[in-house]
Design a protein around this motif. Structure first.
Motif, PDB file in Angstrom:
ATOM      1  N   VAL A  71     175.556  26.566  80.471  1.00  0.00           N
ATOM      2  CA  VAL A  71     177.003  26.430  80.294  1.00  0.00           C
ATOM      3  C   VAL A  71     177.386  26.458  78.818  1.00  0.00           C
ATOM      4  CG1 VAL A  71     177.415  25.309  82.513  1.00  0.00           C
ATOM      5  CG2 VAL A  71     177.016  23.889  80.478  1.00  0.00           C
ATOM      6  N   GLU A  72     176.494  26.006  77.939  1.00  0.00           N
ATOM      7  CA  GLU A  72     176.763  26.138  76.505  1.00  0.00           C
ATOM      8  C   GLU A  72     176.873  27.614  76.127  1.00  0.00           C
ATOM      9  OE1 GLU A  72     173.554  24.047  74.647  1.00  0.00           O
ATOM     10  OE2 GLU A  72     174.658  22.153  74.611  1.00  0.00           O
ATOM     11  N   GLU A  73     175.927  28.419  76.614  1.00  0.00           N
ATOM     12  CA  GLU A  73     175.929  29.850  76.302  1.00  0.00           C
ATOM     13  C   GLU A  73     177.189  30.521  76.840  1.00  0.00           C
ATOM     14  OE1 GLU A  73     174.915  33.045  74.324  1.00  0.00           O
ATOM     15  OE2 GLU A  73     173.737  31.213  74.226  1.00  0.00           O
ATOM     16  N   GLU A  74     177.573  30.191  78.086  1.00  0.00           N
ATOM     17  CA  GLU A  74     178.791  30.758  78.669  1.00  0.00           C
ATOM     18  C   GLU A  74     180.020  30.370  77.841  1.00  0.00           C
ATOM     19  OE1 GLU A  74     179.158  29.667  82.809  1.00  0.00           O
ATOM     20  OE2 GLU A  74     177.090  30.254  83.193  1.00  0.00           O
ATOM     21  N   THR A  75     180.069  29.113  77.407  1.00  0.00           N
ATOM     22  CA  THR A  75     181.224  28.634  76.647  1.00  0.00           C
ATOM     23  C   THR A  75     181.255  29.243  75.252  1.00  0.00           C
ATOM     24  OG1 THR A  75     181.190  26.604  77.951  1.00  0.00           O
ATOM     25  CG2 THR A  75     182.455  26.563  75.903  1.00  0.00           C
ATOM     26  N   LEU A  76     180.113  29.322  74.595  1.00  0.00           N
ATOM     27  CA  LEU A  76     180.041  29.989  73.288  1.00  0.00           C
ATOM     28  C   LEU A  76     180.593  31.410  73.388  1.00  0.00           C
ATOM     29  CD1 LEU A  76     176.484  29.022  71.992  1.00  0.00           C
ATOM     30  CD2 LEU A  76     178.640  28.570  70.803  1.00  0.00           C
ATOM     31  N   ASP A  77     180.129  32.117  74.405  1.00  0.00           N
ATOM     32  CA  ASP A  77     180.550  33.498  74.595  1.00  0.00           C
ATOM     33  C   ASP A  77     182.049  33.576  74.872  1.00  0.00           C
ATOM     34  OD1 ASP A  77     179.854  36.303  74.754  1.00  0.00           O
ATOM     35  OD2 ASP A  77     180.257  36.121  76.906  1.00  0.00           O
ATOM     36  N   ALA A  78     182.562  32.657  75.680  1.00  0.00           N
ATOM     37  CA  ALA A  78     183.992  32.677  76.018  1.00  0.00           C
ATOM     38  C   ALA A  78     184.862  32.411  74.794  1.00  0.00           C
ATOM     39  CB  ALA A  78     184.284  31.643  77.106  1.00  0.00           C
ATOM     40  N   LYS A 160     188.629  29.864  66.731  1.00  0.00           N
ATOM     41  CA  LYS A 160     187.754  28.696  66.720  1.00  0.00           C
ATOM     42  C   LYS A 160     186.325  29.152  66.499  1.00  0.00           C
ATOM     43  CE  LYS A 160     190.668  26.156  69.943  1.00  0.00           C
ATOM     44  NZ  LYS A 160     191.749  27.116  69.972  1.00  0.00           N
ATOM     45  N   ASP A 161     185.571  28.354  65.775  1.00  0.00           N
ATOM     46  CA  ASP A 161     184.144  28.616  65.649  1.00  0.00           C
ATOM     47  C   ASP A 161     183.487  28.168  66.959  1.00  0.00           C
ATOM     48  OD1 ASP A 161     181.313  27.315  64.981  1.00  0.00           O
ATOM     49  OD2 ASP A 161     181.681  29.019  63.633  1.00  0.00           O
ATOM     50  N   PRO A 162     182.844  29.091  67.687  1.00  0.00           N
ATOM     51  CA  PRO A 162     182.287  28.732  68.993  1.00  0.00           C
ATOM     52  C   PRO A 162     181.306  27.555  68.946  1.00  0.00           C
ATOM     53  CG  PRO A 162     182.377  31.109  68.770  1.00  0.00           C
ATOM     54  CD  PRO A 162     182.717  30.533  67.419  1.00  0.00           C
ATOM     55  N   ALA A 163     180.399  27.533  67.965  1.00  0.00           N
ATOM     56  CA  ALA A 163     179.413  26.444  67.890  1.00  0.00           C
ATOM     57  C   ALA A 163     180.096  25.116  67.575  1.00  0.00           C
ATOM     58  CB  ALA A 163     178.344  26.774  66.845  1.00  0.00           C
ATOM     59  N   ASP A 164     181.068  25.125  66.678  1.00  0.00           N
ATOM     60  CA  ASP A 164     181.811  23.898  66.382  1.00  0.00           C
ATOM     61  C   ASP A 164     182.558  23.409  67.619  1.00  0.00           C
ATOM     62  OD1 ASP A 164     180.941  23.901  63.746  1.00  0.00           O
ATOM     63  OD2 ASP A 164     182.842  24.663  62.930  1.00  0.00           O
ATOM     64  N   TYR A 165     183.127  24.345  68.376  1.00  0.00           N
ATOM     65  CA  TYR A 165     183.836  23.979  69.594  1.00  0.00           C
ATOM     66  C   TYR A 165     182.893  23.230  70.551  1.00  0.00           C
ATOM     67  CZ  TYR A 165     186.268  24.382  74.051  1.00  0.00           C
ATOM     68  OH  TYR A 165     186.845  24.085  75.267  1.00  0.00           O
ATOM     69  N   ILE A 166     181.702  23.780  70.762  1.00  0.00           N
ATOM     70  CA  ILE A 166     180.728  23.157  71.663  1.00  0.00           C
ATOM     71  C   ILE A 166     180.366  21.759  71.155  1.00  0.00           C
ATOM     72  CG2 ILE A 166     178.351  23.271  72.560  1.00  0.00           C
ATOM     73  CD1 ILE A 166     179.951  25.397  73.850  1.00  0.00           C
ATOM     74  N   ARG A 167     180.049  21.648  69.869  1.00  0.00           N
ATOM     75  CA  ARG A 167     179.665  20.352  69.304  1.00  0.00           C
ATOM     76  C   ARG A 167     180.778  19.320  69.486  1.00  0.00           C
ATOM     77  NH1 ARG A 167     176.462  23.465  65.907  1.00  0.00           N
ATOM     78  NH2 ARG A 167     178.117  24.074  64.497  1.00  0.00           N
ATOM     79  N   GLU A 168     182.014  19.727  69.208  1.00  0.00           N
ATOM     80  CA  GLU A 168     183.146  18.798  69.331  1.00  0.00           C
ATOM     81  C   GLU A 168     183.362  18.370  70.777  1.00  0.00           C
ATOM     82  OE1 GLU A 168     186.395  20.871  67.465  1.00  0.00           O
ATOM     83  OE2 GLU A 168     185.361  20.866  65.521  1.00  0.00           O
ATOM     84  N   GLU A 169     183.305  19.315  71.704  1.00  0.00           N
ATOM     85  CA  GLU A 169     183.523  18.969  73.116  1.00  0.00           C
ATOM     86  C   GLU A 169     182.389  18.102  73.646  1.00  0.00           C
ATOM     87  OE1 GLU A 169     186.305  19.262  74.730  1.00  0.00           O
ATOM     88  OE2 GLU A 169     187.180  20.304  73.021  1.00  0.00           O
TER      89      GLU A 169
END
Length: 189
Positions: A71-78, A160-169
């Motif tokens: 799900v991290e990979e899917e979200t990064l990609d999205a 948004k930076d995808p990796a930052d988005y994941i870390r924050e969420e």
């Protein structure tokens, strides 16, 4: 009501508006501009609603199901896709409405958006239906519909930076953890 269905409904409306643009005479610039303005605002509102409501929930259910990496990979990609769509929408604004360049930029935005929607429909929405119960999907649908209704006039377009988005969420989900900035495949070494 199910958030995955609301997202699919939005996707259908996006496809419909792109198809309408393709059928309008290039000389009808007022009509083209009006429909494009609505579509551009809708694309951003939809992306923001997903980023505020859907993707955090996808991460949460994926982590709970021990599928964090997927799900991290899917979200990064999205999130990356949303940024590409934002860039494509901005490119449309650089050209006179109805010109060949304008139509080419609209087609590029349609392609970027279409690729994103297809991937999301195959992966994120499918995974979410498998991992989240109907009661959860209903509650999120209510929040998603309310978000879009409250922001019907549009929202600011911000990459948004995808990796930052994941870390924050993920930090919101887990709370502060001593010495850890993320989980899964995005841990900083």
């Amino acid at each position: 009501m199910d958030i995955t269905e609301l997202i699919l409904d939005d996707h259908h409306e996006q496809r419909r508006l792109f198809a309408i643009l393709e059928q309008i005479d290039p000389a009808e610039t007022d009509v083209l501009a009006a429909i494009w303005e609505r579509l551009a605002a809708f694309l951003e509102l939809h992306a923001q609603a997903e980023e505020e409501i859907f993707y955090p929930a996808l991460l949460e259910v994926g982590i709970a199901a021990r599928r964090a990496d997927g799900v991290e990979e899917e979200t990064l990609d999205a999130i990356h896709d949303h940024n590409e769509i934002r860039d494509a929408v901005a490119e449309v604004a650089r050209h006179p409405v109805g010109s060949a360049e304008w139509f080419a930029a609209v087609a590029a935005a349609n392609l970027a958006n279409g690729d994103h929607m297809a991937e999301e429909e195959r992966e994120g929405l499918t995974d979410f239906r498998r991992l989240a119960g109907l009661a959860r999907r209903h509650k999120l649908a209510v929040a998603f519909a309310a978000y879009e209704a409250r922001n019907y006039a549009g929202v600011p377009s911000i990459d948004k930076d995808p990796a930052d988005y994941i870390r924050e969420e993920e930090a919101k989900l887990r709370g502060p953890a001593p010495g850890s900035l993320s989980v899964g495949s995005l841990k900083r070494g």
